[in-house]
Design a protein around this motif. Structure first.
Motif: not given
Length: 764
Positions: A599, A628, A636, A638
């Motif tokens: 996260r 992240a 989220t 990434i």
């Protein structure tokens, strides 16, 4: 004379009446307000409903004179008794990482880098003792008739380290051996002694210990030992301790029962924790029903849709609300009680002060006492923290210190208490329980590319603070390897490491080849069977929690049987061997909160090497980056970047390999590329840019949308040698206790084919 006697006689009878008229009347005896007891039952995560019920009670200004709890009820009751309001309890439970609290591990952000790698690979890890240590402990505990290797097995999944720390930070000022009647609200909780099978009611002692004993679910939380007592969850005997509240002096009982509502689905569909909760109710059925019958106001939240381990944000919200709703159903009774109590004179009772919350404040430490380790180690451990006599410490200071103690892996348990009062100075006591120094570990992975693989690890002296350590890892599967590493750890936590590795690996390589029509086509090129031997020596520097730096040298020998798969190839197969020397520098950094479903945080790996091969020099550089970025509560972003370059193809084994979902599957420099399975053999310089959009659908279920771009080119070659490819995929993943389960569909301009990939377990 007669008249005088008559007058005197009359005055004799009138005098008492006159005196009564002139004196003040005797005060009427004052009525004493009835005492109200609050009883909170057990039920795991369902106990969040207690907070909603407390809010409704507080809104009506109903005074609570005694509070009693069992299991999760003892947690809520104990914190409430320390002076925290229902709103403060609401804020407290919502701000906790319950997944971390229900385990013993240090949060990943605070764990050492090497520990993170272990936790990202092994499903289970357990310390053990050697034969000599086993014999000593068995002799010391001969009366328990526990023999041999069984003494290495833990008594429960979780010792409760993180919960202990939470309760300690919330109860400063009441951590001496205290009478619980002297708390802001008199308190009691219930546990069960495993030895006598009898109920134990806590009215005094250490409140942290009492709460931990009351909530020690057998098999999940380790029992709490106090003298000869081994204490477990009070719900085993009395999950509705109304009798305890009455014995304390309560005239009216308000009871919150978490187990009245039953699931609509059949009992044989219950989860294991739910079955355990049902067993608790059955085991104390008579007392449970008696408690319900003897309560004056019974609040019954409907928690049937939730399990005892449902501590996720959505469930906590719903459970707290269910407590308010349940209280509203008995609102007339609650209001009637509130009005009745107002008929009595207002009692201006001065209650003891609220406990100090170290999460929001700090205290000055007058002295520090440590038990469980020798003086030298004690001084060294404290020197690595911000704790010392005369210093002011906060909850964060204590969390950082405890994280450091646990990061050493040398202690099975570390707990602390802050006793005393502000005016006399607080006394910090830290108790260390040494860890068993050896460790065994097991990992498992299954995927559609390589089928099943098993990872086994055995380490000797791994959990010692300093000195010599020996670590072995064995991977069994289509690709197998054995690694033996000796290290010596110095007191500054740096180490010298010597590693020997043997690897057998088999993998297919694909290339963009010209077919018989002179068209570039993605084709199976070769099947490679490598046997590799590597010896390495390095010095490791621990920079901070999230990073390590290694520099050293290695020797690698490899032999390969390579079979050409192209039908028109001139050679259908060939064998070769090679060896090279390498000097390297490697910097690892990882602050991600989770390796698989992060996260927030950043991780990168920077590597540089100079290679001596066949009398000539070559150079290599590598850089990996992963971050992240939360875009909301459930989404989220990434981004990832992979780069590797070489000045020459000094060795076939060291060629750039691209493909799959798992980095370093076949070689340490293989880089993942979503869009192809297996491996693509690339040029000597590659860059991969990738971005994932991770969506938390519910619970531990995720949808990942993936896009990545591969750029390959040849160092010191013309620009027209550049090639670029795009790949995309969509994956459904579930985070489980045995690692992530993932099914991904993908496509790329490299293969021009759709593919599927399934995996279960951690990467290793």
């Amino acid at each position: 004379m007669k008249r005088i006697l008559a007058l005197a006689f009359l005055l004799l009878f009138l005098t008492p009446s006159l005196r009564a008229e002139n004196d003040d009347p005797a005060p009427a005896p004052q009525r004493q307000r009835p005492k109200v007891g609050l009883v909170l039952s057990g039920g795991g995560a369902k106990g969040m409903a207690h907070i909603g019920a407390l809010k409704a009670i507080e809104e009506l200004d109903i005074p609570i004179d005694y509070v009693v709890g069992t299991s999760i009820g003892s947690i809520i009751a104990g914190i409430y008794a320390l002076g925290y309001s229902a709103d403060e309890l609401d804020t407290l439970v919502r701000s906790q990482d319950w997944d971390l609290l229900m385990k013993d591990r240090v949060s990943r952000e605070k764990a050492y880098y090497t520990h993170k790698k272990e936790e990202d690979q092994f499903i289970v890890r357990f310390p053990f003792m050697n034969r000599q240590m086993l014999r000593k402990e068995t002799e010391a505990n001969a009366e328990k008739k526990e023999l041999g290797v069984l003494r290495n097995l833990p008594s429960a999944l979780v010792a409760g380290h993180n919960l202990d720390q939470l309760f300690t930070k919330l109860s400063v000022g009441y951590q001496d051996d205290v009478d619980f009647n002297t708390l802001p609200i008199p308190f009691a909780c219930v546990a069960v002694d495993l030895n006598t099978k009898e109920e134990v009611v806590f009215h005094s002692g250490n409140i942290v210990t009492a709460i931990r004993a009351s909530m020690s679910i057998p098999g999940y939380f380790a029992p709490v030992q106090i003298g000869d007592q081994f204490l477990i969850d009070g719900g085993m005997r009395n999950n509705m301790p109304v009798d305890v509240a009455k014995e304390m002096g309560a005239d009216y009982i308000i009871c919150v029962d978490l187990h009245h509502f039953k699931k609509e689905r059949p009992d044989n569909d219950q989860t294991l924790p739910e079955m355990f909760a049902t067993m608790l109710t059955m085991m104390n059925g008579d007392k449970y029903q008696s408690g319900r019958a003897n309560s004056d106001i019974l609040i019954e939240p409907n928690t049937s849709a939730y399990g005892v381990l449902d501590f996720d944000e959505r469930s906590v919200d719903a459970l707290i609300d269910s407590g308010r709703v349940a209280a509203s159903r008995v609102y007339p009774k609650l209001r009637s009680l509130a009005e009745h109590l107002k008929e009595y004179p207002d009692e201006k009772t001065v209650r003891p002060p609220k406990a100090v919350n170290l999460n929001r404040g700090s205290v000055k430490i007058s002295q520090v006492e440590i038990k469980g380790t020798d003086q030298d180690d004690m001084a060294w451990l404290l020197s690595k923290t911000d704790i010392a006599p005369g210093k002011t410490v906060s909850g964060k200071d204590m969390d950082d210190a405890m994280s450091f103690f646990y990061n050493t892996r040398s202690f099975r348990k570390v707990n602390y208490s802050i006793a005393g009062k502000e005016e006399e100075g607080y006394r910090l006591k830290i108790n260390f329980l040494p860890q068993r120094i050896h460790q065994a570990a097991l990992g498992f992975r299954f995927d559609s590319e390589e089928m099943a693989s098993i990872l086994m690890g055995v380490s000797f002296n791994k959990n010692k603070l300093f000195g010599s350590k020996l670590d072995t890892k064995l991977e069994l599967g289509v690709n197998s390897d054995l690694k033996i590493a000796y290290s010596y750890t110095f007191r500054n936590l740096t180490s010298m490491n010597f590693t020997i590795t043997g690897i057998h690996t088999k993998f297919d390589t694909y290339s963009n080849l010209y077919n018989i029509d002179e068209q570039v086509e993605y084709m199976l090129n070769t099947t490679n069977r490598f046997n590799i031997f590597r010896a390495q020596a390095d010095y490791q520097i621990v920079g901070w929690h999230n990073a390590i730096i290694r520099f050293g040298a290695s020797f690698t020998y490899n032999s390969c049987l390579s079979t050409n798969a192209s039908p028109d190839a001139y050679n259908m197969g060939f064998e070769f061997s090679n060896h090279f020397w390498q000097g390297f520098l490697n910097w690892h950094f990882d602050s991600l909160d989770d390796n698989y479903f992060p996260r927030h945080g950043v991780a990168f790996d920077l590597f540089g090497a100079a290679i001596r091969c066949y009398g000539s020099m070559a150079y290599e550089g590598r850089f990996d980056l992963k971050a992240a970025i939360p875009l909301g509560q459930r989404v989220t972003l990434i981004p990832q970047l992979y780069n590797r370059w070489m000045t020459s193809d000094y060795d076939r084994y060291s060629s750039n390999l691209i493909g799959g979902y798992m980095p370093e599957r076949y070689t340490p420099w293989q880089m993942p590329f979503v869009g192809i399975n297996n491996t693509y053999i690339s040029s000597n310089t590659i860059d991969i840019a990738r971005i994932d959009l991770s969506i938390n659908l519910f619970g531990q279920h995720y949808l990942n949308l993936i896009g990545n771009y591969l750029a390959e080119w040849w160092l010191n070659s013309p620009v027209d040698k550049f090639r670029g490819y795009f790949g995309t995929g969509a994956a459904y993943a579930v985070n489980t206790i045995v690692g992530p389960i993932q099914l991904c569909a993908h496509w790329s301009t490299l293969s021009h084919k759709f593919g599927m990939h399934f995996s279960l377990g951690y990467y290793f």
